[in-house]
Motif scaffolding. Structure first.
Motif, PDB file in Angstrom:
ATOM      1  N   ALA A   1      56.986  -7.812 111.354  1.00 60.60           N
ATOM      2  CA  ALA A   1      55.563  -7.790 111.016  1.00 60.60           C
ATOM      3  C   ALA A   1      55.357  -8.124 109.542  1.00 60.60           C
ATOM      4  O   ALA A   1      54.465  -8.906 109.186  1.00 60.60           O
ATOM      5  CB  ALA A   1      54.972  -6.414 111.333  1.00 60.60           C
ATOM      6  N   GLY A   2      56.188  -7.549 108.685  1.00 60.72           N
ATOM      7  CA  GLY A   2      56.062  -7.802 107.256  1.00 60.72           C
ATOM      8  C   GLY A   2      56.305  -9.241 106.870  1.00 60.72           C
ATOM      9  O   GLY A   2      55.726  -9.752 105.891  1.00 60.72           O
ATOM     10  N   GLU A   3      57.147  -9.924 107.633  1.00 59.66           N
ATOM     11  CA  GLU A   3      57.459 -11.315 107.314  1.00 59.66           C
ATOM     12  C   GLU A   3      56.320 -12.272 107.686  1.00 59.66           C
ATOM     13  O   GLU A   3      56.362 -13.455 107.342  1.00 59.66           O
ATOM     14  CB  GLU A   3      58.756 -11.737 107.993  1.00 59.66           C
ATOM     15  CG  GLU A   3      60.005 -11.233 107.279  1.00 59.66           C
ATOM     16  CD  GLU A   3      60.086 -11.731 105.843  1.00 59.66           C
ATOM     17  OE1 GLU A   3      60.503 -12.887 105.639  1.00 59.66           O
ATOM     18  OE2 GLU A   3      59.711 -10.967 104.913  1.00 59.66           O
ATOM     19  N   VAL A   4      55.298 -11.753 108.382  1.00 62.24           N
ATOM     20  CA  VAL A   4      54.092 -12.559 108.598  1.00 62.24           C
ATOM     21  C   VAL A   4      53.353 -12.748 107.266  1.00 62.24           C
ATOM     22  O   VAL A   4      52.683 -13.770 107.062  1.00 62.24           O
ATOM     23  CB  VAL A   4      53.180 -11.880 109.646  1.00 62.24           C
ATOM     24  CG1 VAL A   4      51.837 -12.601 109.746  1.00 62.24           C
ATOM     25  CG2 VAL A   4      53.867 -11.841 111.004  1.00 62.24           C
ATOM     26  N   ILE A   5      53.492 -11.791 106.370  1.00 56.91           N
ATOM     27  CA  ILE A   5      52.761 -11.832 105.099  1.00 56.91           C
ATOM     28  C   ILE A   5      53.022 -13.115 104.308  1.00 56.91           C
ATOM     29  O   ILE A   5      52.065 -13.779 103.888  1.00 56.91           O
ATOM     30  CB  ILE A   5      53.062 -10.569 104.265  1.00 56.91           C
ATOM     31  CG1 ILE A   5      52.473  -9.342 104.973  1.00 56.91           C
ATOM     32  CG2 ILE A   5      52.515 -10.688 102.834  1.00 56.91           C
ATOM     33  CD1 ILE A   5      52.840  -8.013 104.360  1.00 56.91           C
ATOM     34  N   PRO A   6      54.275 -13.504 104.071  1.00 52.52           N
ATOM     35  CA  PRO A   6      54.480 -14.764 103.343  1.00 52.52           C
ATOM     36  C   PRO A   6      53.964 -15.998 104.083  1.00 52.52           C
ATOM     37  O   PRO A   6      53.563 -16.973 103.440  1.00 52.52           O
ATOM     38  CB  PRO A   6      55.993 -14.825 103.142  1.00 52.52           C
ATOM     39  CG  PRO A   6      56.582 -13.845 104.077  1.00 52.52           C
ATOM     40  CD  PRO A   6      55.544 -12.794 104.279  1.00 52.52           C
ATOM     41  N   VAL A   7      53.936 -15.943 105.409  1.00 50.57           N
ATOM     42  CA  VAL A   7      53.447 -17.101 106.171  1.00 50.57           C
ATOM     43  C   VAL A   7      51.966 -17.338 105.889  1.00 50.57           C
ATOM     44  O   VAL A   7      51.523 -18.476 105.705  1.00 50.57           O
ATOM     45  CB  VAL A   7      53.687 -16.908 107.679  1.00 50.57           C
ATOM     46  CG1 VAL A   7      53.103 -18.080 108.469  1.00 50.57           C
ATOM     47  CG2 VAL A   7      55.174 -16.770 107.980  1.00 50.57           C
ATOM     48  N   VAL A   8      51.182 -16.255 105.837  1.00 51.96           N
ATOM     49  CA  VAL A   8      49.725 -16.411 105.685  1.00 51.96           C
ATOM     50  C   VAL A   8      49.254 -16.340 104.234  1.00 51.96           C
ATOM     51  O   VAL A   8      48.169 -16.823 103.915  1.00 51.96           O
ATOM     52  CB  VAL A   8      48.966 -15.359 106.521  1.00 51.96           C
ATOM     53  CG1 VAL A   8      49.306 -15.507 107.991  1.00 51.96           C
ATOM     54  CG2 VAL A   8      49.267 -13.948 106.042  1.00 51.96           C
TER      55      VAL A   8
END
Length: 503
Positions: free
Chosen positions: A182-189
């Protein structure tokens, strides 16, 4: 007029002082100092916020038992899973900013991502990951991931090998790799890493200048506590610092009670800190909405009846109040945070011995005091259970060590030597060292284990990192050849053993 104003001021000071329970005003120091002795804890730091004021902020004992350097309000600890609410808050803010929806599918951001079951893969959302909905067991996979040399991306890729024991969205299993995903969605967006986003949007606005999103370099920082354990030995043993930045969104933050108190003050003031709106109130609310139902059964020790999980925070009732809380456990550290908005009360406790439950007993003792509950010595109440369980472990280890008597194993040493593999973990090797064997764990940094033969085909497995534990091990032998072996680690890391097949 001046005398009248002075009198009003003095009355206000007296009222503020008297608002604190007798336990906090008169007994807290003695209670904590006694608890440190009884539970063999080197050091502890605590902060209590009440009615917008920090009424307690203090350190006890030592951050380093050799140098006798004391713990104070600025001493750094690994807060471990207390990092999770920072991740949940960051994602809730990104939803508020219309960068994502928590109901978005994980595959929207990682098209090649998959878990064990293809149907689950197609349904998994960000909110599922933050709610521990995958269906895996608590801590499943953590032996492979914790302190490992794997990258964040490699951990996510290995999650397809985690075979669920329960059902998707029906079984609660605390999942660190889910939070990482879930946290790795942060750099994507957002275009910046998880750690940069946390720093820019939470830590800096809260003036948390003594808080670090990553644990890298912790040993070089000033005023940092060393990690200790008494597990498996009964004596206080210093541990190496965990290296868990590959699981950062699940538990890498390093902080002090002075800084954590700022985070909790913001929680109590609807997203405001020092009069500034740091986070929208709707973001704070979103993190607290029940995402997972964990239990609706009455607790046998405490007056609570239900437990749910939001976006990185547990929620329960306690003596008629709504309590939000989380604990964090890294090797050598156990910590907690707790806030009760209805009472304008928050508590954080950071400690540097992972084999104890005083940090939680103390939290409940403080809650009892502020909620006007009859005094029950929570430390003594929990110590009797802990002592019985701990003594059982120590007696087991003692009996295992007593079986090392220079007996000869079933087969010559060279029969055990070679490479072994586990589908999830990967490779290990078994090598000879004198009359004993040594296991090299290829997926970890500098982790080994010695094998000393006992009897009846069993070996004594002792890890080079004491946090991993001491256990019996047996090789499966067929037609005078070693086929496989099961390897266990401390339940603090993962509950089930791993089967390694000889290549």
């Amino acid at each position: 007029m001046k005398k009248k104003l002075l009198l009003i001021f003095l009355v206000a000071v007296v009222l503020q002082s008297s608002a604190q329970p007798a336990f906090v005003k008169d007994s807290l120091d003695a209670y904590i100092n006694e608890g440190l002795k009884q539970w063999n804890i080197p050091g502890l730091a605590i902060a209590i916020i009440k009615d917008g004021k920090t009424v307690v902020m203090k350190g006890y004992g030592y951050r380093d038992v050799k140098t006798k350097q004391p713990v104070d309000e600025n001493t750094l600890f690994m807060i471990a899973s207390n990092s999770k609410l920072f991740t949940g808050t960051a994602l809730a803010k990104l939803e508020f900013d219309k960068k994502l929806s928590l109901d978005d599918k994980i595959t929207k951001y990682f098209p090649g991502y998959s878990v064990y079951d293809s149907a689950t893969t197609n349904l998994l959302t960000i909110k599922d990951m933050l709610g521990h909905h995958l269906g895996t067991k608590t801590f499943q996979g953590d032996f492979t991931f914790w302190n490992a040399s794997l990258s964040r991306q490699q951990i996510m890729e290995k999650m397809k090998l985690l075979k669920p024991a329960g059902s998707f969205r029906q079984s609660y299993g605390y999942c660190n790799s889910c939070f990482l995903t879930a946290g790795e969605v942060i750099p994507v967006v957002s275009g910046i890493s998880w750690e940069e986003y946390i720093q820019q949007n939470i830590l800096s606005p809260l003036n948390m200048t003594n808080t670090y999103p990553l644990s890298a370099g912790i040993s070089q920082r000033t005023n940092v506590s060393k990690p200790y354990t008494t597990a498996f030995s009964g004596t206080l043993t210093e541990l190496p610092y965990d290296q868990v930045d590959n699981l950062a969104p699940a538990g890498s933050i390093v902080s002090s009670v002075k800084d954590v108190a700022k985070w909790l003050s913001m929680q109590l003031d609807s997203g405001k800190f020092e009069g500034r709106q740091v986070l929208p109130w709707s973001v704070i609310q979103r993190t607290r909405d029940a995402n997972t139902l964990i239990s609706t059964r009455k607790n046998r020790l405490y007056p609570s009846h239900f437990t749910t999980y939001g976006l990185g925070v547990f929620e329960t009732d306690y003596s008629g109040r709504q309590i939000f809380w989380h604990t964090g456990g890294a090797d050598g550290f156990v910590t907690n945070t707790c806030f009760v908005p209805e009472e304008k009360l928050a508590i954080t406790i950071l400690t540097n011995n992972d084999n104890q439950n005083f940090f939680e007993a103390l939290r409940y003792q403080v809650l009892d005091a502020y909620l006007n509950r009859p005094f029950i010595d929570r430390s003594q109440e929990q110590l009797k259970f802990f002592t019985a369980e701990n003594d059982e472990v120590l007696n087991t280890v003692k009996s295992l060590k007593a079986r090392v008597k220079a007996n000869k194993p079933e087969l010559p040493l060279n029969a055990y030597i070679g490479n072994y593999s586990n589908t999830l973990y990967g490779a290990i090797s078994v090598e000879a060292k004198g009359k004993n064997l040594v296991v090299q764990f290829k997926g970890h940094r500098d982790l080994t284990a010695s094998l000393q033969y006992m009897d009846n085909g069993e070996w004594l497995l002792s890890y080079s990192n004491p946090a991993f534990g001491i256990f019996p091990l047996k090789f499966k032998i067929q037609n005078d050849k070693v086929v496989s072996t099961d390897i266990k680690v401390n339940d603090f890391l993962e509950y089930d053993p791993y089967t390694f097949v000889k290549n």
